[in-house]
Design a protein around this motif. Structure first.
Motif, mmCIF file in Angstrom:
data_model
loop_
_atom_site.group_PDB
_atom_site.id
_atom_site.type_symbol
_atom_site.label_atom_id
_atom_site.label_comp_id
_atom_site.label_asym_id
_atom_site.label_seq_id
_atom_site.Cartn_x
_atom_site.Cartn_y
_atom_site.Cartn_z
ATOM 1 N N LEU A 117 0.770 -0.915 0.487
ATOM 2 C CA LEU A 117 -0.174 0.048 -0.123
ATOM 3 C C LEU A 117 0.795 0.869 -0.609
ATOM 4 O O LEU A 117 1.788 1.399 0.752
ATOM 5 C CB LEU A 117 -0.612 -0.074 1.004
ATOM 6 C CG LEU A 117 -1.671 1.471 1.873
ATOM 7 C CD1 LEU A 117 -2.764 1.652 0.825
ATOM 8 C CD2 LEU A 117 -2.745 1.107 2.599
ATOM 9 N N LEU A 118 0.507 2.175 -1.294
ATOM 10 C CA LEU A 118 1.341 3.691 -0.823
ATOM 11 C C LEU A 118 0.431 4.974 -0.549
ATOM 12 O O LEU A 118 -0.564 4.680 -1.478
ATOM 13 C CB LEU A 118 1.956 3.758 -2.378
ATOM 14 C CG LEU A 118 3.496 2.223 -2.882
ATOM 15 C CD1 LEU A 118 2.353 1.090 -2.850
ATOM 16 C CD2 LEU A 118 4.272 2.968 -3.485
ATOM 17 N N THR A 119 0.696 5.414 -0.138
ATOM 18 C CA THR A 119 0.440 6.801 0.605
ATOM 19 C C THR A 119 1.475 7.623 0.639
ATOM 20 O O THR A 119 2.754 7.665 1.065
ATOM 21 C CB THR A 119 -0.700 6.617 1.649
ATOM 22 O OG1 THR A 119 0.221 6.319 3.034
ATOM 23 C CG2 THR A 119 -1.601 5.387 1.941
ATOM 24 N N PRO A 120 0.749 8.859 0.532
ATOM 25 C CA PRO A 120 1.820 10.046 0.486
ATOM 26 C C PRO A 120 2.082 10.731 1.557
ATOM 27 O O PRO A 120 1.099 10.421 2.138
ATOM 28 C CB PRO A 120 0.781 11.277 -0.267
ATOM 29 C CG PRO A 120 0.125 10.546 -1.280
ATOM 30 C CD PRO A 120 -0.333 9.846 -0.643
ATOM 31 N N ALA A 121 3.482 10.772 1.992
ATOM 32 C CA ALA A 121 3.846 10.581 3.322
ATOM 33 C C ALA A 121 3.195 11.931 4.102
ATOM 34 O O ALA A 121 3.230 11.856 5.318
ATOM 35 C CB ALA A 121 5.220 10.889 3.034
ATOM 36 N N ASP A 122 3.142 12.875 3.250
ATOM 37 C CA ASP A 122 2.170 14.424 3.790
ATOM 38 C C ASP A 122 0.770 14.306 3.845
ATOM 39 O O ASP A 122 0.229 15.171 4.734
ATOM 40 C CB ASP A 122 2.958 15.616 2.898
ATOM 41 C CG ASP A 122 2.234 15.727 1.559
ATOM 42 O OD1 ASP A 122 1.766 14.255 1.656
ATOM 43 O OD2 ASP A 122 2.877 16.127 1.406
ATOM 44 N N GLY A 123 -0.033 13.130 3.706
ATOM 45 C CA GLY A 123 -1.720 13.649 3.800
ATOM 46 C C GLY A 123 -2.511 13.339 2.734
ATOM 47 O O GLY A 123 -3.447 13.966 2.853
ATOM 48 N N SER A 124 -1.424 14.404 1.240
ATOM 49 C CA SER A 124 -1.466 14.846 0.408
ATOM 50 C C SER A 124 -2.559 13.824 -0.562
ATOM 51 O O SER A 124 -2.258 12.661 -0.351
ATOM 52 C CB SER A 124 -0.709 15.483 -0.017
ATOM 53 O OG SER A 124 0.307 14.571 -0.566
ATOM 54 N N PRO A 125 -3.951 14.427 -1.204
ATOM 55 C CA PRO A 125 -4.413 13.653 -2.142
ATOM 56 C C PRO A 125 -3.148 12.853 -3.131
ATOM 57 O O PRO A 125 -2.732 13.652 -3.515
ATOM 58 C CB PRO A 125 -5.620 14.117 -2.514
ATOM 59 C CG PRO A 125 -4.829 16.516 -2.611
ATOM 60 C CD PRO A 125 -4.052 15.984 -1.547
ATOM 61 N N ILE A 126 -3.788 11.836 -4.005
ATOM 62 C CA ILE A 126 -3.606 11.824 -5.498
ATOM 63 C C ILE A 126 -4.461 12.122 -6.878
ATOM 64 O O ILE A 126 -5.736 11.831 -6.087
ATOM 65 C CB ILE A 126 -3.684 10.229 -5.362
ATOM 66 C CG1 ILE A 126 -2.140 9.805 -3.964
ATOM 67 C CG2 ILE A 126 -1.878 9.657 -6.315
ATOM 68 C CD1 ILE A 126 -1.871 8.549 -3.941
ATOM 69 N N TYR A 127 -4.269 12.520 -7.251
ATOM 70 C CA TYR A 127 -5.198 12.830 -8.235
ATOM 71 C C TYR A 127 -4.385 11.753 -9.764
ATOM 72 O O TYR A 127 -3.494 12.026 -10.678
ATOM 73 C CB TYR A 127 -4.211 13.953 -8.941
ATOM 74 C CG TYR A 127 -5.323 15.245 -8.065
ATOM 75 C CD1 TYR A 127 -6.041 15.596 -7.821
ATOM 76 C CD2 TYR A 127 -4.045 16.090 -7.306
ATOM 77 C CE1 TYR A 127 -6.982 16.909 -6.898
ATOM 78 C CE2 TYR A 127 -4.194 16.519 -6.128
ATOM 79 C CZ TYR A 127 -5.807 17.055 -6.523
ATOM 80 O OH TYR A 127 -6.278 18.050 -5.096
#
Length: 222
Positions: A117-127
């Motif tokens: 599972l990959l998630t932005p480290a700063d909690g920002s969204p992915i477009y």
């Protein structure tokens, strides 16, 4: 191939504000071959693009079975862009005319039955960059969509080697969503493999089981 995403509250709120959405995004997990929410611009409003949220089947190619539109037997939840060749014929018209965004806060990639599972480290969204199509008519629309994948990145070689999903930078969102903008040569740079933000990656139990089995690690932006 990316076929599982999630969307949580804080990134969803940022997306709603950034794209001036008039309805809240649905939160939760979304799998390929099932409904997914897409963001697209159907028309030009008085203040610019009129962005809207639509439910679509996460499988681009559909076929009629027993009077209903259902996923085709041909896999198309990802639409792959090939270096030097572009898209297969099935996706070229949509690339010119019906681009969309698939909103997310994290995604699952796997290889050899090992999943992360990959998630932005700063909690920002992915477009995520996507394509969509209407198989119905004006009175009874039936939408389908796919997520664009591009050549793999060396930093993700141990997670998924062959390809990675297209993640759009915020500065290009308006151009991407503009249905009147058909010069796809302008998107060539976007199709190059690039990590645009720091990610936290964690090995999980399975494709749709997000329980971590190891400590996470960081993947730095390029």
């Amino acid at each position: 191939m990316c076929g599982f995403i999630e969307l949580v509250k804080k990134p969803a709120k940022k997306i709603e504000q950034k794209l001036d959405l008039q309805v809240p995004l649905e939160l939760g997990s979304f799998k390929c071959y099932h409904p997914i929410q897409i963001i697209h611009s159907a028309e030009q409003g008085t203040k610019g693009l009129n962005n809207q949220v639509t439910k679509a089947m996460w499988q681009f190619l559909l076929e009629q079975k027993d009077g209903e539109w259902k996923p085709s037997k041909y896999t198309s939840f990802n639409s792959r862009w090939y270096e030097g060749k572009g898209f297969k014929k099935s996706f070229t018209k949509a690339y010119r005319e019906t681009r969309c965004i698939i909103p997310a806060s994290g995604f699952v990639e796997g290889m050899n039955k090992v999943y992360h599972l990959l998630t932005p480290a700063d909690g920002s969204p992915i477009y995520f960059g996507g394509l969509f199509k209407n198989w119905g008519d004006e009175d009874n629309p039936v939408y389908s969509a796919s997520m664009i994948t591009i050549p793999g990145h060396k930093k993700l070689a141990d997670i998924h080697q062959k390809a990675m999903p297209l993640m759009l930078p915020e500065k290009d969102l308006e151009m991407w969503l503009d249905p009147s903008f058909k010069n796809t040569d302008a998107f060539t740079d976007l199709m190059q493999p690039k990590i645009r933000q720091d990610f936290e990656a964690v090995k999980i139990k399975g494709w749709s089981n997000l329980e971590a089995v190891e400590d996470g690690f960081e993947i730095k932006a390029d």
